[in-house]
Scaffold this motif. Structure first.
Motif, PDB file in Angstrom:
ATOM      1  N   VAL A  70      -2.281  14.261  -3.715  1.00 56.32           N
ATOM      2  CA  VAL A  70      -2.613  12.902  -3.216  1.00 56.32           C
ATOM      3  C   VAL A  70      -3.653  12.008  -4.210  1.00 56.32           C
ATOM      4  O   VAL A  70      -4.714  12.585  -4.263  1.00 56.32           O
ATOM      5  CB  VAL A  70      -2.974  12.798  -1.839  1.00 56.32           C
ATOM      6  CG1 VAL A  70      -2.785  11.301  -1.409  1.00 56.32           C
ATOM      7  CG2 VAL A  70      -2.075  13.528  -0.909  1.00 56.32           C
ATOM      8  N   HIS A  71      -3.175  10.946  -4.350  1.00 63.65           N
ATOM      9  CA  HIS A  71      -4.147  10.026  -5.242  1.00 63.65           C
ATOM     10  C   HIS A  71      -5.203   9.576  -4.302  1.00 63.65           C
ATOM     11  O   HIS A  71      -5.248   9.400  -3.225  1.00 63.65           O
ATOM     12  CB  HIS A  71      -3.617   8.964  -5.775  1.00 63.65           C
ATOM     13  CG  HIS A  71      -2.869   8.190  -5.152  1.00 63.65           C
ATOM     14  ND1 HIS A  71      -3.346   7.039  -4.332  1.00 63.65           N
ATOM     15  CD2 HIS A  71      -1.649   8.033  -4.424  1.00 63.65           C
ATOM     16  CE1 HIS A  71      -2.634   6.524  -3.535  1.00 63.65           C
ATOM     17  NE2 HIS A  71      -1.471   6.913  -3.632  1.00 63.65           N
ATOM     18  N   GLY A  72      -6.301   8.929  -4.887  1.00 67.35           N
ATOM     19  CA  GLY A  72      -7.321   8.001  -4.114  1.00 67.35           C
ATOM     20  C   GLY A  72      -6.795   6.664  -3.972  1.00 67.35           C
ATOM     21  O   GLY A  72      -5.857   6.041  -4.062  1.00 67.35           O
ATOM     22  N   ARG A  77       0.628   7.222  -6.990  1.00 67.33           N
ATOM     23  CA  ARG A  77       1.162   8.640  -7.249  1.00 67.33           C
ATOM     24  C   ARG A  77       1.196   8.950  -8.597  1.00 67.33           C
ATOM     25  O   ARG A  77       1.093  10.480  -9.153  1.00 67.33           O
ATOM     26  CB  ARG A  77       2.936   8.764  -6.747  1.00 67.33           C
ATOM     27  CG  ARG A  77       3.481   7.960  -7.290  1.00 67.33           C
ATOM     28  CD  ARG A  77       5.126   7.776  -6.833  1.00 67.33           C
ATOM     29  NE  ARG A  77       5.782   7.192  -7.614  1.00 67.33           N
ATOM     30  CZ  ARG A  77       7.314   6.708  -7.427  1.00 67.33           C
ATOM     31  NH1 ARG A  77       7.602   7.308  -6.155  1.00 67.33           N
ATOM     32  NH2 ARG A  77       8.062   6.395  -8.053  1.00 67.33           N
ATOM     33  N   GLN A  80      -1.930  11.034 -10.314  1.00 67.82           N
ATOM     34  CA  GLN A  80      -1.948  12.573 -10.000  1.00 67.82           C
ATOM     35  C   GLN A  80      -1.136  13.525 -11.074  1.00 67.82           C
ATOM     36  O   GLN A  80      -1.144  14.562 -10.858  1.00 67.82           O
ATOM     37  CB  GLN A  80      -1.346  12.721  -8.565  1.00 67.82           C
ATOM     38  CG  GLN A  80      -2.607  12.562  -7.635  1.00 67.82           C
ATOM     39  CD  GLN A  80      -3.571  13.462  -7.500  1.00 67.82           C
ATOM     40  OE1 GLN A  80      -3.267  14.775  -7.452  1.00 67.82           O
ATOM     41  NE2 GLN A  80      -4.982  13.140  -7.829  1.00 67.82           N
ATOM     42  N   GLN A  99       0.089   7.164  -1.148  1.00 65.91           N
ATOM     43  CA  GLN A  99      -0.607   6.900   0.258  1.00 65.91           C
ATOM     44  C   GLN A  99      -0.008   5.753   1.076  1.00 65.91           C
ATOM     45  O   GLN A  99       0.526   4.756   0.188  1.00 65.91           O
ATOM     46  CB  GLN A  99      -1.988   6.849   0.043  1.00 65.91           C
ATOM     47  CG  GLN A  99      -2.792   7.694   0.034  1.00 65.91           C
ATOM     48  CD  GLN A  99      -4.323   7.596  -0.208  1.00 65.91           C
ATOM     49  OE1 GLN A  99      -4.696   6.780   0.851  1.00 65.91           O
ATOM     50  NE2 GLN A  99      -5.260   7.953  -1.060  1.00 65.91           N
ATOM     51  N   GLY A 116      -0.552  11.548   5.053  1.00 62.66           N
ATOM     52  CA  GLY A 116      -0.820  12.837   4.936  1.00 62.66           C
ATOM     53  C   GLY A 116       0.152  13.674   5.802  1.00 62.66           C
ATOM     54  O   GLY A 116       0.939  14.590   5.479  1.00 62.66           O
ATOM     55  N   GLY A 138      -6.064  16.728  -2.991  1.00 61.99           N
ATOM     56  CA  GLY A 138      -6.440  15.268  -3.054  1.00 61.99           C
ATOM     57  C   GLY A 138      -7.729  14.733  -3.617  1.00 61.99           C
ATOM     58  O   GLY A 138      -8.869  15.370  -3.684  1.00 61.99           O
ATOM     59  N   GLY A 142      -7.808  10.681  -1.085  1.00 63.16           N
ATOM     60  CA  GLY A 142      -6.515  11.576  -1.066  1.00 63.16           C
ATOM     61  C   GLY A 142      -6.880  12.661  -0.569  1.00 63.16           C
ATOM     62  O   GLY A 142      -6.265  13.489   0.226  1.00 63.16           O
ATOM     63  N   THR A 145      -6.878  12.218   3.020  1.00 61.06           N
ATOM     64  CA  THR A 145      -5.113  12.236   3.382  1.00 61.06           C
ATOM     65  C   THR A 145      -4.946  13.613   3.722  1.00 61.06           C
ATOM     66  O   THR A 145      -4.152  14.000   4.535  1.00 61.06           O
ATOM     67  CB  THR A 145      -4.375  11.833   2.253  1.00 61.06           C
ATOM     68  OG1 THR A 145      -4.814  10.317   1.762  1.00 61.06           O
ATOM     69  CG2 THR A 145      -2.966  11.544   2.659  1.00 61.06           C
TER      70      THR A 145
END
Length: 568
Positions: A70-72, A77, A80, A99, A116, A138, A142, A145
């Motif tokens: 998971v990205h910030g 997406r 990542q 997210q 998540g 993450g 993320g 998440t």
């Protein structure tokens, strides 16, 4: 005539887009990895989006270990991909999530554990995934998440990697020696969010954080690269501190290597390839080539449209100039033009947060803040134009043709994004600066945000070309001068910020880590704006076509990449 329209730039752009996209696709599918664009239902019926990386060893008969990546905040997406590529190459099924409220996942952001828990449940529902060997990874928010997923389903995963993230901050539960299970923390030496994440001034001091010590079950400073606890009983912890920044984790072989190594130790079924065996950066090179080609496609599309009967009347290579040569007055105007946007940045972002909270009309908080900054600077540039007079200039202004050619130009560029997504499952990007297609809801948002950005670019580019153009400049000088006038102040300020970070361990403005990272994108975006504006001005003797093209492009870019906090 040197600026006479032709097909050359358009053809070169298409070749660059094709070459870069093919390279990126080949890298991310190396080893017969299949990439699927998936949608699934999250909490409250919201749709969540993800890219699913399926290695050739994964099947219903031979399930493979799985990883939720998971990205910030204010990413998507695709950011990542470095982690996802290396995980998938090692035999893991990877679900790279958008997210909630990011990318193509339904708004609002921050809701329902950031998406998540639902993503973990979806990953576990796949018959090609070994549900006894699930990892969570993450970056930044993320990390929160995957922590939300771990809190909701404490027995449904085996280990996790937190990249530039933390327990006990944001909406994440505090960590204990027993929760979460088998944690690898990769927290960079120069992470801008050290005070938020671990309550220490510098990323390098994370080992002295009482929060981190509680997570690791010790009262002494945590020793880097030392395993605490036991993998067998789920209490293992390890901390790594690579010499990068918070967003720099995405471009760090070391950070990605720590993640692959930890999952090799804690999950069964993957291939424990050497940490040094990484190819993801070639994908970044490919999408960067595609991004360069994309910018050239905007220029080339504009050029060939000038060849058509509908737009040929816009062509006028004799662009007016404000100065015969650079004088003291020119330098004063240039310096003021570079300094003011930076000086107003943090205050305007703060005003935007106060004046324009997320709402039905303006649902993206940071986009609204940038819009406020844009309007403030557009007004300032206009006022300065009356104070710093440079003589009367004559322009060829044709409003409707300028708007029409801008829409057609950006439309052709947008088709290229759709094409490479359909054919190669890539977009145009480098690092977290990416151009991607919009969802229908994002298109609607973009049309609203287009209004303030249109005002900014019309006012700012009028000031640029009427106030700083120099007759003696050669083409390269003109491009460089205009680009520096737009983004030079941000570049100089960011250099000062990161020299401070790398030498002292803290930013000049330690209370502004998020906005400082947001500011990084202003450098490449304003560089592109300067190139497009100069290119179109040299061919039409008008700032309007460039202003409209840039307004459309930048509105699209910002809205597609931001979080949506309000669900309409």
């Amino acid at each position: 005539m040197p600026n006479k329209p032709n097909w050359r730039t358009f053809v070169i752009a298409c070749l660059l887009i094709l070459a870069g996209s093919v390279l990126a696709h080949q890298i991310q599918t190396t080893g017969d990895i299949e990439i699927k664009d998936v949608r699934f239902t999250g909490a409250n019926g919201n749709t969540l989006s993800a890219l699913l990386y399926v290695p050739d060893n994964a099947s219903a008969d031979t399930p493979a270990p799985g990883i939720l990546a998971v990205h910030g905040y204010i990413n998507s997406r695709e950011v990542q991909s470095g982690f996802a590529i290396e995980f998938a190459r090692r035999g893991y099924v990877v679900l790279a999530l958008d997210q909630a409220g990011h990318g193509y996942s339904d708004a609002p952001a921050f809701a329902n554990g950031f998406g998540g828990p639902a993503a973990l449940n979806y990953l576990r529902s796949l018959d090609i995934v070994d549900t006894n060997n699930i990892g969570l990874e993450g970056h930044s928010m993320g990390g929160w998440t995957v922590l939300a997923a771990a809190a909701a389903a404490p027995d449904d995963y085996k280990s996790m990697v937190l990249q530039g993230s933390s327990t006990g901050s944001g909406m994440a539960l505090p960590g204990t020696p027993d929760w979460p299970r088998n944690v690898s923390l990769v927290f960079a030496q120069y992470d801008e969010f050290a005070p938020l994440m671990w309550e220490v001034a510098k990323g390098a001091d994370a080992g002295n954080s009482s929060k981190l010590q509680t997570l690791f079950g010790t009262s002494a400073p945590v020793v880097e690269s030392q395993v605490y606890g036991s993998i067998a009983d789920g209490s293992a912890r390890i901390w790594h501190s690579p010499p990068v920044t918070h967003p720099g984790n995405h471009l760090s072989h070391e950070s990605i290597g720590h993640a692959t190594d930890w999952f090799a130790q804690t999950l069964e079924g993957g291939t424990p390839d050497a940490v040094s065996d990484q190819i993801w950066f070639y994908k970044e090179i490919g999408t960067l080539i595609g991004l360069i080609g994309f910018v050239m496609l905007i220029l080339g599309s504009f050029n060939i449209l000038l060849l058509t009967p509908w737009f040929s009347g816009l062509y006028s290579p004799d662009s007016p100039t404000a100065y015969v040569r650079r004088t003291g007055k020119w330098w004063f105007a240039a310096i003021v033009s570079a300094v003011i946007p930076v000086a107003t940045f943090y205050p305007a972002m703060s005003w935007g947060a106060a004046l324009m909270p997320a709402s039905a009309w303006f649902p993206q908080a940071i986009t609204s803040q940038i819009a406020v900054w844009a309007i403030v600077n557009g007004v300032i540039f206009t006022i300065l134009g009356f104070i710093i007079r440079t003589g009367k200039l004559t322009y060829s202004h044709r409003l409707l043709p300028s708007i029409s050619i801008a829409v057609a130009t950006v439309g052709m560029a947008y088709l290229s994004v759709l094409a490479v997504d359909f054919l190669f499952k890539v977009d145009f990007r480098f690092w977290f600066v990416g151009v991607k297609a919009m969802s229908l809801s994002q298109v609607q948002m973009m049309l609203v945000y287009l209004i303030p950005f249109m005002v900014f670019f019309v006012l700012a580019l009028r000031a640029l070309h009427s106030g700083l153009s120099v007759a003696s400049d050669r083409p390269l000088q003109q491009y460089a001068s205009n680009a520096l006038a737009l983004m030079g102040g941000f570049l100089a300020f960011l250099l000062a910020q990161y020299i401070s970070l790398f030498t002292r361990g803290v930013l000049i403005t330690p209370a502004e880590p998020l906005n400082t990272i947001v500011m990084i994108q202003f450098v490449p975006m304003l560089l592109i704006v300067g190139i497009i504006s100069t290119y179109t001005y040299r061919r039409t003797a008008s700032y309007l076509p460039g202003a409209f093209i840039n307004a459309l492009f930048v509105s699209w870019y910002i809205v597609a990449g931001q979080a949506t906090q309000f669900a309409g």
